[in-house]
Design a protein around this motif. Structure first.
Motif, PDB file in Angstrom:
ATOM      1  N   UNK A  77       1.336  -1.310  -0.401  1.00  0.00           N
ATOM      2  CA  UNK A  77       0.164  -0.275  -0.116  1.00  0.00           C
ATOM      3  C   UNK A  77       0.843   1.221  -0.208  1.00  0.00           C
ATOM      4  N   UNK A  78       0.732   2.413  -1.238  1.00  0.00           N
ATOM      5  CA  UNK A  78       1.572   3.048  -1.018  1.00  0.00           C
ATOM      6  C   UNK A  78       0.883   4.837  -1.295  1.00  0.00           C
ATOM      7  N   UNK A  79       1.396   5.618  -0.178  1.00  0.00           N
ATOM      8  CA  UNK A  79       0.514   6.686  -0.210  1.00  0.00           C
ATOM      9  C   UNK A  79       1.944   7.643  -1.783  1.00  0.00           C
ATOM     10  N   UNK A  80       0.469   8.255  -2.653  1.00  0.00           N
ATOM     11  CA  UNK A  80       2.610   9.183  -3.545  1.00  0.00           C
ATOM     12  C   UNK A  80       1.746  10.440  -4.173  1.00  0.00           C
ATOM     13  N   UNK A  81       2.284  11.067  -5.293  1.00  0.00           N
ATOM     14  CA  UNK A  81       2.076  11.832  -5.777  1.00  0.00           C
ATOM     15  C   UNK A  81       3.056  11.577  -6.707  1.00  0.00           C
ATOM     16  N   UNK A  82       2.498  12.344  -8.015  1.00  0.00           N
ATOM     17  CA  UNK A  82       2.261  12.296  -9.391  1.00  0.00           C
ATOM     18  C   UNK A  82       2.295  13.986  -9.853  1.00  0.00           C
ATOM     19  N   UNK A 137      -2.767  12.914  -5.783  1.00  0.00           N
ATOM     20  CA  UNK A 137      -2.296  12.128  -5.114  1.00  0.00           C
ATOM     21  C   UNK A 137      -2.931  10.939  -5.049  1.00  0.00           C
ATOM     22  N   UNK A 138      -2.374  10.184  -4.896  1.00  0.00           N
ATOM     23  CA  UNK A 138      -2.872   8.452  -4.846  1.00  0.00           C
ATOM     24  C   UNK A 138      -2.460   7.366  -3.649  1.00  0.00           C
ATOM     25  N   UNK A 139      -3.287   7.188  -3.471  1.00  0.00           N
ATOM     26  CA  UNK A 139      -3.363   5.867  -2.304  1.00  0.00           C
ATOM     27  C   UNK A 139      -3.220   4.283  -3.656  1.00  0.00           C
ATOM     28  N   UNK A 140      -2.299   4.004  -3.765  1.00  0.00           N
ATOM     29  CA  UNK A 140      -1.984   2.379  -4.621  1.00  0.00           C
ATOM     30  C   UNK A 140      -1.673   1.604  -4.051  1.00  0.00           C
ATOM     31  N   UNK A 141      -2.268   0.561  -4.667  1.00  0.00           N
ATOM     32  CA  UNK A 141      -2.419  -0.684  -4.713  1.00  0.00           C
ATOM     33  C   UNK A 141      -1.360  -1.447  -5.310  1.00  0.00           C
ATOM     34  N   UNK A 142       0.021  -1.741  -5.161  1.00  0.00           N
ATOM     35  CA  UNK A 142       0.803  -2.954  -6.162  1.00  0.00           C
ATOM     36  C   UNK A 142       1.051  -4.207  -6.045  1.00  0.00           C
ATOM     37  N   UNK A 167      21.342 -10.628  -3.213  1.00  0.00           N
ATOM     38  CA  UNK A 167      21.363  -8.690  -2.840  1.00  0.00           C
ATOM     39  C   UNK A 167      20.681  -8.025  -4.371  1.00  0.00           C
ATOM     40  N   UNK A 168      20.303  -9.047  -5.547  1.00  0.00           N
ATOM     41  CA  UNK A 168      19.349  -8.057  -6.331  1.00  0.00           C
ATOM     42  C   UNK A 168      18.000  -8.939  -6.309  1.00  0.00           C
ATOM     43  N   UNK A 169      17.361  -8.927  -7.035  1.00  0.00           N
ATOM     44  CA  UNK A 169      15.700  -9.264  -7.082  1.00  0.00           C
ATOM     45  C   UNK A 169      14.914  -8.842  -8.104  1.00  0.00           C
ATOM     46  N   UNK A 170      13.923  -9.008  -8.971  1.00  0.00           N
ATOM     47  CA  UNK A 170      13.369  -7.785  -9.831  1.00  0.00           C
ATOM     48  C   UNK A 170      11.734  -8.676  -9.516  1.00  0.00           C
ATOM     49  N   UNK A 171      10.951  -7.605 -10.104  1.00  0.00           N
ATOM     50  CA  UNK A 171       9.399  -7.766 -10.041  1.00  0.00           C
ATOM     51  C   UNK A 171       8.675  -7.423 -11.325  1.00  0.00           C
ATOM     52  N   UNK A 172       8.145  -8.197 -11.622  1.00  0.00           N
ATOM     53  CA  UNK A 172       6.534  -6.845 -12.718  1.00  0.00           C
ATOM     54  C   UNK A 172       4.947  -7.215 -12.168  1.00  0.00           C
ATOM     55  N   UNK A 173       4.067  -6.925 -12.198  1.00  0.00           N
ATOM     56  CA  UNK A 173       3.453  -7.012 -11.708  1.00  0.00           C
ATOM     57  C   UNK A 173       1.990  -5.655 -12.153  1.00  0.00           C
ATOM     58  N   UNK A 174       1.044  -5.118 -11.596  1.00  0.00           N
ATOM     59  CA  UNK A 174       0.209  -4.081 -11.497  1.00  0.00           C
ATOM     60  C   UNK A 174       0.196  -3.511 -10.770  1.00  0.00           C
ATOM     61  N   UNK A 175      -0.939  -2.921 -10.872  1.00  0.00           N
ATOM     62  CA  UNK A 175      -1.348  -1.677  -9.798  1.00  0.00           C
ATOM     63  C   UNK A 175      -2.752  -0.727  -9.862  1.00  0.00           C
ATOM     64  N   UNK A 176      -3.204  -0.977  -8.787  1.00  0.00           N
ATOM     65  CA  UNK A 176      -4.227   0.286  -8.707  1.00  0.00           C
ATOM     66  C   UNK A 176      -4.380   1.348  -7.709  1.00  0.00           C
ATOM     67  N   UNK A 177      -4.598   2.671  -8.161  1.00  0.00           N
ATOM     68  CA  UNK A 177      -4.576   3.503  -7.776  1.00  0.00           C
ATOM     69  C   UNK A 177      -5.819   4.568  -7.843  1.00  0.00           C
ATOM     70  N   UNK A 178      -5.715   4.911  -6.218  1.00  0.00           N
ATOM     71  CA  UNK A 178      -7.458   5.638  -6.050  1.00  0.00           C
ATOM     72  C   UNK A 178      -6.614   7.091  -5.358  1.00  0.00           C
ATOM     73  N   UNK A 179      -7.656   8.163  -6.539  1.00  0.00           N
ATOM     74  CA  UNK A 179      -6.708   9.620  -6.650  1.00  0.00           C
ATOM     75  C   UNK A 179      -8.055   9.973  -5.079  1.00  0.00           C
ATOM     76  N   UNK A 180      -6.406  11.433  -4.693  1.00  0.00           N
ATOM     77  CA  UNK A 180      -7.492  11.502  -3.288  1.00  0.00           C
ATOM     78  C   UNK A 180      -7.813  13.092  -3.441  1.00  0.00           C
ATOM     79  N   UNK A 181      -6.702  13.672  -4.540  1.00  0.00           N
ATOM     80  CA  UNK A 181      -6.707  14.647  -4.499  1.00  0.00           C
ATOM     81  C   UNK A 181      -5.632  15.172  -5.870  1.00  0.00           C
ATOM     82  N   UNK A 182      -6.004  15.911  -6.943  1.00  0.00           N
ATOM     83  CA  UNK A 182      -5.669  17.028  -8.029  1.00  0.00           C
ATOM     84  C   UNK A 182      -5.832  17.963  -8.140  1.00  0.00           C
TER      85      UNK A 182
END
Length: 268
Positions: free
Chosen positions: A102-107, A144-149, A159-174
């Protein structure tokens, strides 16, 4: 929200360094390196992380629109992110895993450009006038989003790891706003009434209420573990849907958020 995220990033950046600078001999003080419950969860393949970073990118069209004649400046702004994530590693060798966060982020971004016959809507004497603009345009986008990756992870080495997948974001303001100047608007149609803005005259526009509430897309990334609990991360995300609602037709080019997140993480 942006100030809270940036403050949390600063705390996470300073905390591991101060803890390292004031570290003690755990045997002498009888202080375990990790909680017994965390050790038990790790032995069962669970990993817990807190990640912080910065988003660099913008809302971009698919292909270069013919209306865009020149990008005069681009500013990615300061876009923070803060994420809590749990990973379950599978199998005897624990090379494959599944992560949920669960991520809180701005774009955000700012762009200055010269355009020709760019369909938009300006505010003139308190009224909204739509038409085709030729001249200078300033664009500011911020959300600003609340994102679930959700990702599938692969451990290349300790030491090294890679990842791939998807995300869903809910915008809280913009915000999607800006102004035009040094040009003219053809009202309604490309051959309509010519409304001229010259000598520094500006006309503002604002489409905040037309931004879409949700975003979803793909994510690819990787991590390098620099120390036992400290890692450096990079993730590229691309949203499949437009930043505007489907019934919004004023801006006719679809804009898709494309961002690179660079940051660091702490594993418990």
């Amino acid at each position: 929200m942006r100030n809270i995220i940036l403050s949390a990033i600063l705390f996470i950046a300073v905390f591991p360094l101060s803890a390292s600078a004031h570290s003690y001999d755990s045997d002498t003080l009888n202080v375990p390196d990790r909680d017994e419950n965390l050790i038990l969860m790790t032995s069962k393949g669970w990993e817990w992380e807190i990640n912080a970073g910065l988003n660099i990118g913008g809302a971009t069209p698919l292909g270069m629109p013919r209306e865009l004649r020149k990008i005069k400046s681009y500013n990615p702004l300061l876009n923070g992110s803060l994420e809590g994530k749990v990973t379950k590693w599978w199998g005897h060798d624990r090379k494959w895993g599944t992560s949920l966060g669960i991520k809180f982020e701005t774009k955000a971004m700012k762009v200055n450009a010269d355009v020709k016959n760019y369909h938009t809507e300006i505010i003139r004497d308190g009224d909204r006038v739509s038409g085709y603009w030729t001249g200078f345009v300033n664009i500011k986008y911020s959300s600003t989003f609340m994102t679930i990756p959700v990702t599938v992870d692969y451990r290349i080495s300790p030491r090294w790891k890679v990842r791939a997948g998807g995300f869903f974001s809910l915008r809280t303001d913009g915000e999607f706003s800006g102004y035009v100047k040094d040009g003219y608007l053809r009202s309604g149609v490309p051959t309509g009434e010519k409304i001229v803005y010259s000598d520094g005259q500006r006309a503002a526009y604002e489409f905040d209420d037309d931004l879409r509430r949700t975003q979803w897309g793909i994510l690819i990334g990787g991590s390098w573990r620099a120390y036992r609990h400290f890692s450096v991360n990079a993730d590229l995300t691309y949203s499949f849907n437009n930043i505007f609602r489907s019934n919004f037709t004023t801006v006719r080019n679809t804009l898709h958020p494309l961002y690179l997140n660079i940051g660091f993480g702490y594993s418990f």
